[in-house]
Design an enzyme around this catalytic site. Structure first.
Site, PDB file in Angstrom:
ATOM      1  N   TYR A  24       0.852  -1.195   0.000  1.00 59.01           N
ATOM      2  CA  TYR A  24       0.000   0.000   0.000  1.00 59.01           C
ATOM      3  C   TYR A  24       0.886   1.243   0.000  1.00 59.01           C
ATOM      4  CZ  TYR A  24      -3.580  -3.336   1.133  1.00 59.01           C
ATOM      5  OH  TYR A  24      -4.428  -4.395   1.096  1.00 59.01           O
ATOM      6  N   ASN A  47     -13.971   1.582  -2.723  1.00 59.77           N
ATOM      7  CA  ASN A  47     -14.249   1.557  -4.160  1.00 59.77           C
ATOM      8  C   ASN A  47     -13.666   0.295  -4.795  1.00 59.77           C
ATOM      9  OD1 ASN A  47     -14.139   4.603  -3.370  1.00 59.77           O
ATOM     10  ND2 ASN A  47     -15.384   4.415  -5.182  1.00 59.77           N
ATOM     11  N   CYS A  54      -6.639  -5.308  -7.195  1.00 55.77           N
ATOM     12  CA  CYS A  54      -6.308  -4.866  -5.838  1.00 55.77           C
ATOM     13  C   CYS A  54      -5.770  -6.033  -5.007  1.00 55.77           C
ATOM     14  CB  CYS A  54      -7.564  -4.283  -5.186  1.00 55.77           C
ATOM     15  SG  CYS A  54      -8.994  -5.330  -5.399  1.00 55.77           S
ATOM     16  N   HIS A  55      -5.968  -7.247  -5.484  1.00 60.66           N
ATOM     17  CA  HIS A  55      -5.464  -8.405  -4.730  1.00 60.66           C
ATOM     18  C   HIS A  55      -3.939  -8.485  -4.832  1.00 60.66           C
ATOM     19  CE1 HIS A  55      -6.028  -9.962  -8.863  1.00 60.66           C
ATOM     20  NE2 HIS A  55      -4.872 -10.518  -8.607  1.00 60.66           N
ATOM     21  N   GLU A  81      -1.532 -16.650  -9.631  1.00 58.47           N
ATOM     22  CA  GLU A  81      -0.759 -15.850 -10.580  1.00 58.47           C
ATOM     23  C   GLU A  81       0.725 -16.196 -10.536  1.00 58.47           C
ATOM     24  OE1 GLU A  81      -1.629 -11.820 -10.420  1.00 58.47           O
ATOM     25  OE2 GLU A  81      -3.668 -12.092 -11.095  1.00 58.47           O
TER      26      GLU A  81
END
Length: 88
Positions: A24, A47, A54-55, A81
């Site tokens: 972050y 949002n 965002c993961h 991933e």
DNA sequence: CGTATGACGTGCA
DNA sequence: GTGCACGCCATAC
């Protein structure tokens, strides 16, 4: 404008390559507010967008942090991933 | 418009 | 190594 920060955050997060992860704080810096990492998590949380990976955003402690879908889903996605255990 | 919150980060015991 | 408290910023209501 602060609003740009939000858009920037989305841009940065969306720019995260598959298999990579950003903290972050890192995102906040790339967004232009190195001290707004607080807002980063806040924005993603308030949002949540399906078009934003965002993961791929985790804490600076290598901790998954949180996720609207459940922290488990977040970790699961990262592993899918290629992120073995947030240890690059 | 003003108040409260939060998916954080760092320091100290 | 772990747990607690503070600070800092933008968003949402």
């Amino acid at each position: 404008m602060r609003k740009d920060f939000k858009l920037k955050v989305f841009e940065v997060v969306k720019a995260i390559p598959k298999g990579e992860t950003l903290s972050y704080k890192r995102v906040a810096e790339l967004a232009g507010r190195p001290k707004a990492y607080r807002a980063v998590g806040n924005i993603l949380s308030r949002n949540y967008d399906p078009s934003i990976p965002c993961h791929r955003v985790i804490r600076s402690d290598e901790a998954p942090g949180g996720y609207n879908r459940g922290s488990v889903a977040k970790i699961r996605k990262l592993r899918e991933e290629g992120v073995n255990q947030f240890r690059g």
